[in-house]
Motif scaffolding. Structure first.
Motif, PDB file in Angstrom:
ATOM      1  N   UNK A 125       1.692  14.626 -10.570  1.00 48.56           N
ATOM      2  CA  UNK A 125       2.511  15.176 -11.872  1.00 48.56           C
ATOM      3  C   UNK A 125       1.458  14.849 -12.962  1.00 48.56           C
ATOM      4  N   UNK A 126       0.698  14.001 -13.153  1.00 45.29           N
ATOM      5  CA  UNK A 126      -0.185  13.763 -14.085  1.00 45.29           C
ATOM      6  C   UNK A 126      -1.467  14.711 -14.149  1.00 45.29           C
ATOM      7  N   UNK A 127      -1.575  15.203 -12.969  1.00 43.71           N
ATOM      8  CA  UNK A 127      -2.793  15.907 -12.567  1.00 43.71           C
ATOM      9  C   UNK A 127      -4.195  15.453 -13.007  1.00 43.71           C
ATOM     10  N   UNK A 128      -4.391  14.032 -12.558  1.00 48.89           N
ATOM     11  CA  UNK A 128      -5.638  13.386 -12.744  1.00 48.89           C
ATOM     12  C   UNK A 128      -6.142  13.206 -11.194  1.00 48.89           C
ATOM     13  N   UNK A 129      -7.337  13.416 -11.068  1.00 43.23           N
ATOM     14  CA  UNK A 129      -7.812  12.855  -9.637  1.00 43.23           C
ATOM     15  C   UNK A 129      -8.505  11.518  -9.877  1.00 43.23           C
ATOM     16  N   UNK A 130      -7.660  10.511  -9.333  1.00 37.83           N
ATOM     17  CA  UNK A 130      -8.314   9.137  -9.225  1.00 37.83           C
ATOM     18  C   UNK A 130      -8.217   8.649  -7.539  1.00 37.83           C
ATOM     19  N   UNK A 131      -9.060   7.680  -7.110  1.00 32.94           N
ATOM     20  CA  UNK A 131      -9.098   7.457  -5.785  1.00 32.94           C
ATOM     21  C   UNK A 131      -8.231   6.001  -5.485  1.00 32.94           C
ATOM     22  N   UNK A 132      -7.358   5.908  -4.641  1.00 32.01           N
ATOM     23  CA  UNK A 132      -6.476   4.658  -4.444  1.00 32.01           C
ATOM     24  C   UNK A 132      -7.509   3.532  -3.984  1.00 32.01           C
ATOM     25  N   UNK A 133      -7.086   2.441  -3.958  1.00 27.30           N
ATOM     26  CA  UNK A 133      -8.094   1.283  -3.594  1.00 27.30           C
ATOM     27  C   UNK A 133      -8.067   1.403  -2.133  1.00 27.30           C
ATOM     28  N   UNK A 134      -7.080   1.572  -1.453  1.00 29.19           N
ATOM     29  CA  UNK A 134      -6.907   1.618  -0.182  1.00 29.19           C
ATOM     30  C   UNK A 134      -7.878   2.664   0.739  1.00 29.19           C
ATOM     31  N   UNK A 135      -8.299   3.710  -0.222  1.00 30.96           N
ATOM     32  CA  UNK A 135      -9.196   4.785   0.473  1.00 30.96           C
ATOM     33  C   UNK A 135     -10.626   4.480   0.425  1.00 30.96           C
ATOM     34  N   UNK A 136     -10.858   3.083  -0.294  1.00 33.76           N
ATOM     35  CA  UNK A 136     -11.929   2.359  -0.357  1.00 33.76           C
ATOM     36  C   UNK A 136     -11.953   0.859   0.269  1.00 33.76           C
ATOM     37  N   UNK A 137     -11.047   0.659   1.126  1.00 39.26           N
ATOM     38  CA  UNK A 137     -10.683  -0.270   2.012  1.00 39.26           C
ATOM     39  C   UNK A 137     -10.467  -1.550   1.131  1.00 39.26           C
ATOM     40  N   UNK A 138     -10.055  -1.363   0.146  1.00 41.87           N
ATOM     41  CA  UNK A 138      -9.565  -2.812  -0.704  1.00 41.87           C
ATOM     42  C   UNK A 138      -8.477  -3.358  -0.042  1.00 41.87           C
ATOM     43  N   UNK A 139      -8.327  -4.645  -0.021  1.00 45.86           N
ATOM     44  CA  UNK A 139      -7.406  -5.456   0.877  1.00 45.86           C
ATOM     45  C   UNK A 139      -6.237  -5.792   0.147  1.00 45.86           C
ATOM     46  N   UNK A 140      -6.245  -5.382  -1.361  1.00 46.62           N
ATOM     47  CA  UNK A 140      -5.139  -5.610  -2.384  1.00 46.62           C
ATOM     48  C   UNK A 140      -4.597  -4.368  -2.884  1.00 46.62           C
ATOM     49  N   UNK A 165       0.910  -1.316  -0.065  1.00 50.14           N
ATOM     50  CA  UNK A 165       0.194   0.105  -0.007  1.00 50.14           C
ATOM     51  C   UNK A 165       0.837   1.007  -0.192  1.00 50.14           C
ATOM     52  N   UNK A 166       2.172   1.245   0.589  1.00 49.33           N
ATOM     53  CA  UNK A 166       3.048   2.228   0.376  1.00 49.33           C
ATOM     54  C   UNK A 166       3.447   2.440  -1.107  1.00 49.33           C
ATOM     55  N   UNK A 167       3.457   1.363  -2.115  1.00 49.86           N
ATOM     56  CA  UNK A 167       3.794   1.382  -3.261  1.00 49.86           C
ATOM     57  C   UNK A 167       2.578   2.007  -3.987  1.00 49.86           C
ATOM     58  N   UNK A 168       1.391   1.640  -3.474  1.00 50.80           N
ATOM     59  CA  UNK A 168       0.175   2.269  -4.015  1.00 50.80           C
ATOM     60  C   UNK A 168       0.167   3.835  -4.005  1.00 50.80           C
ATOM     61  N   UNK A 169       0.346   4.198  -2.766  1.00 51.85           N
ATOM     62  CA  UNK A 169       0.281   5.686  -2.437  1.00 51.85           C
ATOM     63  C   UNK A 169       1.382   6.440  -3.209  1.00 51.85           C
ATOM     64  N   UNK A 170       2.492   5.793  -3.329  1.00 54.05           N
ATOM     65  CA  UNK A 170       3.626   6.481  -4.236  1.00 54.05           C
ATOM     66  C   UNK A 170       3.014   6.481  -5.576  1.00 54.05           C
ATOM     67  N   UNK A 171       2.547   5.686  -6.233  1.00 56.14           N
ATOM     68  CA  UNK A 171       2.035   5.593  -7.532  1.00 56.14           C
ATOM     69  C   UNK A 171       0.785   6.760  -7.790  1.00 56.14           C
TER      70      UNK A 171
END
Length: 364
Positions: free
Chosen positions: A276-291, A263-269
Motif C-alpha cells: 500500500x505504501x509502496x516501500x520495500x523494507x525487511x521485517x525483523x522476522x526475516x532477519x531472525x529477530x526474536x521480537x 509475528x503475524x501482526x508484524x507480517x500484516x504491517x
C-alpha cells in the motif's frame, strides 16, 4: 593434523585438479602481483590502522561468493556456524543452500541494544549440540546488517575468548585474510572469478590517490546525511531507530504500530507498507529477530529526493493509521456508553420490548 581437521573435507582432498600444470602456471603468475592498489585502499578505508598482505587476499565476485566460499572451506554438510541475531536474511541462502552447512542463531535482545552476550554464545553452542551439529565457527558482520552498529571492544573480547576456548573459527565480513584458509579459498574462488577487465579497471581507479581520498570522504558525508534524513524523518512520524554509527541500514522499531504484538501482526504491517505504501523494507522476522515489530530500512540506495518522498509516505501512512484508530476508539466509546445505558434500564422495558417482538411475529 589439527589444522586439516579445521577445514572441510571438500578442500582437503585433491579432486579439484589444482596440481594440473594449467593451474600451476597461474599459481606461479599469482606469486608476483601486478601492484598493491587494493591493499593500500583497504588500509586507507580503516584510517591506516591496519595493513594487509596481498598474499593473503583472495578476490571473489562479491560478498555473497566470498561467504559461500568460506563455508565450503570451513564446514562439511551438517556442520554449523553460530550467527548473532538479527542477521542478514540472505545468509540462509548464501551460507546454507549449496554448502549444506547449518546456521544456529545467537539470540540477542533489544534490552541491551542487540549486543552479543556470553550467555547468548553459550546457549547457542548448547542448542547446536542438542541438534547434533558440530560447530565450526561464528560468523559476524561488522558493521552489522541490519543493525548499522559496530562491534564493541567488549563483544570482540567475548568472541575471541569464546572461539579460543572452543577451538573454532571466527569469520568477519571485514577480515578474510591471515590464515590457512587462503589456499583453500583460492581453489574455491575459481567458481566466482572477477574478470580481468574489472580487475584492471579497479586497479587503475584505486591507484589514483587523489580519487580514493575524495571518494571516501564524499561517500561518508553522503551516508551520514542520508542516515540523518531517515532517523529524523521517522522521528517526525513517531518512529524510533536503534542508535547506530555505521553501515547502510537503520533498525527501526514499529512495534507500536502492530495490530497485535506477534509475528503475524508484524507480517500484516509489513504487507501494508510494501503493497500500500509502496516501500520495500525487511521485517525483523526475516532477519531472525526474536521480537516482533522491528524492521530493516536501507537508506543508501536512493537519491535525496526519493528518500524525502519515502519519509512523506511513511508519515501519511502513520497519520492515516492514527485517524483510523481514533475513529475506532470513538465508535468503541459510543458502544460502551450505549451498553452501560442499556444495562441501567429497568427490567420491564426489556419485557415490554420482548412482548412487542412477539406481537409483531404473530401479526405476520
Amino acid at each position: 593434523n589439527q589444522q586439516e581437521n579445521m577445514l572441510s573435507a571438500k578442500v582437503t582432498c585433491n579432486s579439484h585438479g589444482q596440481d594440473s600444470s594449467y593451474f600451476l602456471g597461474w599459481e606461479e603468475y599469482e606469486k608476483n602481483p601486478y601492484d598493491e592498489a587494493l591493499v593500500k585502499f583497504m588500509s586507507e578505508i580503516r584510517g591506516g590502522s591496519v595493513s594487509f598482505d596481498p598474499n593473503n587476499l583472495v578476490l571473489t565476485a562479491g560478498a555473497t561468493s566470498a561467504n559461500e566460499t568460506l563455508m565450503f572451506c570451513l564446514a562439511n554438510p551438517g556442520d554449523a556456524f553460530l550467527i548473532p541475531t538479527p542477521y542478514y536474511p540472505g545468509f540462509d541462502r548464501d551460507l546454507k543452500w549449496r554448502t549444506g552447512a547449518e546456521i544456529v542463531p545467537i539470540q540477542c535482545s533489544s534490552l541491551n541494544g542487540f549486543r552479543i552476550t556470553k550467555s547468548a554464545l553459550e546457549e547457542a553452542y548448547k542448542q547446536a549440540q542438542k541438534q547434533n551439529l558440530k560447530v565450526k565457527g561464528i560468523l559476524v558482520t561488522n558493521p552489522s546488517n541490519p543493525l548499522g552498529t559496530s562491534l564493541s571492544l567488549h563483544e570482540l573480547d567475548l568472541l575471541v575468548n569464546f572461539i579460543s576456548s572452543k577451538n573454532i573459527h571466527l569469520v568477519s565480513d571485514e577480515i578474510y585474510s591471515g590464515t590457512r584458509v587462503v589456499s583453500a579459498a583460492t581453489k574455491m574462488s575459481s567458481f566466482g572469478l572477477v574478470s580481468s577487465q574489472t580487475q584492471y579497471l579497479l586497479s587503475e581507479i584505486l591507484s589514483n590517490q587523489k580519487f580514493t581520498t575524495t571518494y571516501l570522504s564524499e561517500n561518508r558525508r553522503r551516508l551520514k546525511e542520508r542516515h540523518e534524513m531517515v532517523v529524523n524523518g521517522l522521528k517526525r512520524s513517531g518512529i524510533a531507530c536503534l542508535p547506530s554509527n555505521s553501515g547502510l541500514f537503520c533498525w527501526v522499531d514499529m512495534s507500536h504500530l502492530l495490530s497485535s504484538n506477534t509475528f503475524e501482526g508484524e507480517m500484516e504491517l509489513w504487507k501494508k507498507i510494501v503493497y500500500e505504501v509502496r516501500l520495500n523494507i525487511s521485517p525483523g522476522s526475516s532477519c531472525h529477530c526474536s521480537e516482533p515489530g522491528w524492521f530493516r530500512v536501507c537508506f543508501a540506495n536512493m537519491s535525496e529526493e526519493t528518500l524525502e518522498l519515502a519519509m512523506q509516505r511513511v508519515k501519511s501512512f502513520v497519520d492515516s493509521m492514527a485517524k483510523q484508530n481514533n475513529v475506532q476508539s470513538r465508535h468503541q466509546k459510543i458502544m460502551n456508553r450505549n451498553s452501560r445505558r442499556t444495562k441501567s434500564l429497568p427490567k420491564w422495558v426489556f419485557e415490554l420490548s420482548y412482548h412487542q417482538r412477539e406481537i409483531v411475529v404473530d401479526e405476520r
